[in-house]
Design an enzyme around this catalytic site. Sequence first.
Site, PDB file in Angstrom:
ATOM      1  N   GLU A 116      31.745  33.832  41.478  1.00 30.72           N
ATOM      2  CA  GLU A 116      31.926  32.802  40.983  1.00 30.72           C
ATOM      3  C   GLU A 116      31.847  30.860  40.433  1.00 30.72           C
ATOM      4  OE1 GLU A 116      36.065  34.150  38.985  1.00 30.72           O
ATOM      5  OE2 GLU A 116      36.177  34.136  40.744  1.00 30.72           O
ATOM      6  N   GLU A 136      38.214  41.841  41.171  1.00 27.38           N
ATOM      7  CA  GLU A 136      38.940  40.935  41.467  1.00 27.38           C
ATOM      8  C   GLU A 136      40.291  42.353  41.070  1.00 27.38           C
ATOM      9  OE1 GLU A 136      37.268  37.536  41.338  1.00 27.38           O
ATOM     10  OE2 GLU A 136      36.571  39.318  40.472  1.00 27.38           O
TER      11      GLU A 136
END
Length: 722
Positions: A116, A136
Amino acid sequence: MEKGRTTIEVGADGVAIITIVNPPVNSLSIDVLYSLKDNYEQALKRNDVKAIVVTGSRGKFSGGFDISAFSAIQGGKIGQPNADFISIEIVTNTLEGAKKPSVAAIDGLALGGGLEIAMACHARISTSNVQLGLPELQLGVIPGFGGTQRLPRLVGLTKALEMILLSKSIKGEEAHSLGLVDAIVPPDQLVITARRWALDIVEFKRPWIRSLFKTDKLESLGEAREILKFARAQAQKQAANLQHPLVCIDVIEEGIVSGPLAGLRKEASSFQHLLTSDTCKSLVHVFFAQRATSKVPGITDLGLTPRKTQKVAILGGGLMGSGIVTALIMSNYPVILKEVNEDFLKAGIDRIKANLQSRVKKGKMTDEKFEKTLSLVKGVLDYESFRDVDIVIEAVIENISLKQQIFSDLEKYCPPHCILASNTSTIDLNLIGEKTSSQDRIVGAHFFSPAHVMPLLEIVRTNKTSPQVVLDLLDLGKKIRKTPIVVGNCTGFAVNRTFFPYTQSALLFVDRGLDVYKIDRACTKFGMPIGPFRMIDLVGFGVGVATGMQYLQSFPDRSYKSVLLSLMLEDKRSGEAARKGFYKYDNRRKATVDPEINTYIEKSRKMAGVTVDPELMKISDKEIVEMVFLPVVNEACRVLDEGIAVKASDLDIASIMGMGFPPYRGGIIFWADTLGASYIHKRLEEWTKRYGDFFKPCSYLTERAAKGSPLSAAVERGKARL
């Protein structure tokens, strides 16, 4: 412990190199994120800085957000991070919105928050072997630092959904072809190329791209909605009990429909909500429990070093033996496979070939690698080649006198340092090694079938097994990509013993009037891959009857003797292999219900002298699950109390990897603690009064229920009996 941080170094070319430093994988702790913001702001203020390169120390970009912070937040030890602040203020405004261009120089891995951060840079350069992904969802949360918004805009919606929902990482070359990275370079050229690229952006020679506002890879709104609708249907089909995949799809849709900033805000609030969910707590527990299996008091804390394993020998090329060979050669271990005659040896080698060929068909192995891997196996009919092996694993039929003879022979032919291991799942290791003088090097290496696929390895020590032998086997287990758990020696060891009441309680309740298929449906709805009766069909009734007899002999006070399997076996109903057991099976092994089983059930009831309990006709799926699993919890408590398992979290991992217990429930003991010892004790007491001593709570459970303490709390080891 030293805090994580970032460093900044400005070169003569005007490029600031900001390096993430938080060994071993440069995880993004709160300290690292604030340090990254500070160093960015410093670079933006400095007149001698034209552009920025973000990289990670020691050949790793970043493994993502610090997972240890998850459990600290869930346990109330630290406050929840403000995901909105991190995602919008730091990642979006400070990094992506900077007035100077930045390039991510990615080596090793960029996972979760690491990717990210990289996607917020204006370009990405990587090496070919880099691992990139957003895993995640494996922890019960969603990407929280902009991943749900930027990845679809960089690689397209379909690929982004695949990567996020399946936690699927990709390598550098694929990332380059998708547009996730802009160039692939060798490791020694990585930072140099990133510096040059950043300066090229400054000089308008390369585009300055803010990923969040890219639209060229996004489908039209109508098409995007169809893709998302399909993704929702798949997520509900594959994981009906999980909410976070659906939340993730909603967050992605918000960004497409209402714009990326609205998507970021929904992502941040959803991330924070999911962080304290039961699913996240369970999966974070599993993450750490899996890593804790290799920490064994009295073994790994003695300062010993594992000895190197150069060559392994396997006795027996049946389903189990050939699977173990496959697991070893796939990790580049030379293996000797011994059989009793040429026909059995050829059959064993053919099974190994078939195991490898299935990987070739699935695209997981090249033809060249197939040949190279297969060449590591040498088939023999005698013990002459055993004189220089480091470990022998016996995987022959469950016959005590045969195994005793084998271990006597092994002692004569193998070198004195060689570990003598048995893959037995039922026979006492002390009996197996009774006729040898090498009991300090006798150990159980219990693989689960199919051995080259199932991830668990039970390492069974007797009270004579040396710590060095256990340590060596732990090391081998990890090197062949298994999760090893060290357990004590008893009937069924840890996994099979803990779960023997799973099928026995199901059989008991069928005799009392519960429907076979209703039990299986309740268990699969709970999250088990198959219910107890479908499992008996898969394993085979012969094995079911034999193991049932062993538990009856070892634990007569709490075994339920059902005659149902024996009655069905008499009529050649022996399970899936015979095309009929509790279910009927077609040519493709598809299971369908079979009303004929009611005849056998009626007969079993009469022979057991029990009557149907009308109360059982009214019970819910939740109650069925408790009736099947709370006796399992009771036995797990005994396994802990006797020191057969080192710690409760080992049983959690064993239940997930050995028996298919749903990981999002945290494992058998973790799940039991969500119900509470007091509640479990009360239910078992009720059933004991109604149905007998099969359900009688053990002393460990009774004590913890009285104290109100969790079942997972450490056992006082003065009581342990290994």
